[in-house]
Design a protein around this motif. Structure first.
Motif, PDB file in Angstrom:
ATOM      1  N   ILE A 172       0.845  -1.204   0.000  1.00 31.96           N
ATOM      2  CA  ILE A 172       0.000   0.000   0.000  1.00 31.96           C
ATOM      3  C   ILE A 172       0.876   1.249   0.000  1.00 31.96           C
ATOM      4  CG2 ILE A 172      -1.658   1.361   1.344  1.00 31.96           C
ATOM      5  CD1 ILE A 172      -2.780  -1.398   2.340  1.00 31.96           C
ATOM      6  N   ASP A 173       1.872   1.283   0.880  1.00 32.20           N
ATOM      7  CA  ASP A 173       2.756   2.453   0.965  1.00 32.20           C
ATOM      8  C   ASP A 173       3.534   2.671  -0.333  1.00 32.20           C
ATOM      9  OD1 ASP A 173       1.902   2.914   3.553  1.00 32.20           O
ATOM     10  OD2 ASP A 173       3.697   2.076   4.497  1.00 32.20           O
ATOM     11  N   THR A 174       4.044   1.593  -0.919  1.00 35.13           N
ATOM     12  CA  THR A 174       4.796   1.710  -2.177  1.00 35.13           C
ATOM     13  C   THR A 174       3.905   2.255  -3.275  1.00 35.13           C
ATOM     14  OG1 THR A 174       6.259  -0.109  -1.552  1.00 35.13           O
ATOM     15  CG2 THR A 174       6.163   0.451  -3.892  1.00 35.13           C
ATOM     16  N   TRP A 175       2.687   1.704  -3.391  1.00 30.86           N
ATOM     17  CA  TRP A 175       1.741   2.179  -4.414  1.00 30.86           C
ATOM     18  C   TRP A 175       1.418   3.657  -4.186  1.00 30.86           C
ATOM     19  CZ3 TRP A 175      -3.114   4.319  -4.136  1.00 30.86           C
ATOM     20  CH2 TRP A 175      -3.783   4.482  -5.351  1.00 30.86           C
ATOM     21  N   ALA A 176       1.081   4.005  -2.957  1.00 27.48           N
ATOM     22  CA  ALA A 176       0.701   5.389  -2.636  1.00 27.48           C
ATOM     23  C   ALA A 176       1.850   6.345  -2.930  1.00 27.48           C
ATOM     24  CB  ALA A 176       0.277   5.494  -1.176  1.00 27.48           C
ATOM     25  N   ASN A 177       3.064   5.968  -2.564  1.00 24.48           N
ATOM     26  CA  ASN A 177       4.211   6.840  -2.820  1.00 24.48           C
ATOM     27  C   ASN A 177       4.462   7.018  -4.320  1.00 24.48           C
ATOM     28  OD1 ASN A 177       4.865   7.555  -0.132  1.00 24.48           O
ATOM     29  ND2 ASN A 177       5.816   5.565   0.167  1.00 24.48           N
ATOM     30  N   LYS A 178       4.279   5.954  -5.100  1.00 24.94           N
ATOM     31  CA  LYS A 178       4.454   6.064  -6.560  1.00 24.94           C
ATOM     32  C   LYS A 178       3.382   6.971  -7.160  1.00 24.94           C
ATOM     33  CE  LYS A 178       7.151   2.014  -7.599  1.00 24.94           C
ATOM     34  NZ  LYS A 178       8.292   2.423  -8.365  1.00 24.94           N
ATOM     35  N   ILE A 179       2.148   6.816  -6.687  1.00 22.98           N
ATOM     36  CA  ILE A 179       1.064   7.680  -7.180  1.00 22.98           C
ATOM     37  C   ILE A 179       1.366   9.138  -6.829  1.00 22.98           C
ATOM     38  CG2 ILE A 179      -1.381   8.283  -6.887  1.00 22.98           C
ATOM     39  CD1 ILE A 179      -0.944   5.809  -8.669  1.00 22.98           C
TER      40      ILE A 179
END
Length: 156
Positions: A130-137
């Motif tokens: 979740i954190d990786t996805w959110a940071n990429k977004i």
């Protein structure tokens, strides 16, 4: 909205979209959702059949599952209240995630911008996914990630 059409045309692979059940309530909206190969999810009470459908899609050779972890287009510049469902499905199916961002009011907005990020490799750690996805977004959009607070377990 038009997000499924924009994403499907950009990635150029068959996508099945998980969409909120309210999009299936009117005849024309339901026709449109079916045309988009969408299936309904109750955000308040997701059921086992929704999970089975999502997992089944990830196991097919030609189809890919598309989800909107935030559930709606962000209008305040803050990425928050993310559903962990996408990370749970990715973990359960050992599937990589392709982050896609769309910024702009609607398809007629001259400033509509879609960005496709780099694939996020599968991970067993749901919170990390979740954190990786959110940071990429956030890198793609300039939004601020507001991490959800963990719910404390109540001892009885």
């Amino acid at each position: 909205g038009a997000d499924p059409f924009l994403i499907a045309s950009a990635v150029n692979v068959p996508l099945a979209f998980m969409a909120k059940k309210q999009l299936f309530e009117t005849f024309w909206s339901m026709v449109l959702m079916n045309w988009c190969a969408a299936f309904a999810v109750d955000r308040e009470k997701p059921d086992i059949s929704t999970m089975k459908t999502a997992i089944g899609i990830t196991k097919t050779k030609n189809w890919h599952l598309a989800m909107f972890p935030q559930g709606t287009r962000c209008t305040n510049g803050k990425l928050e209240n993310l559903s962990e469902g996408f990370a749970v499905i990715a973990k359960k199916t050992k599937t990589d995630i392709l982050p896609v961002s769309i910024v702009g009011a609607n398809i007629n907005d001259a400033h509509l911008i879609m960005k496709i990020g780099e694939i996020i490799p599968y991970s067993d750690n749901i919170e990390e996914t979740i954190d990786t996805w959110a940071n990429k977004i956030c890198e793609m959009t300039g939004f601020e990630y507001i991490k959800s607070k963990k719910k404390e377990k109540v001892s009885s």
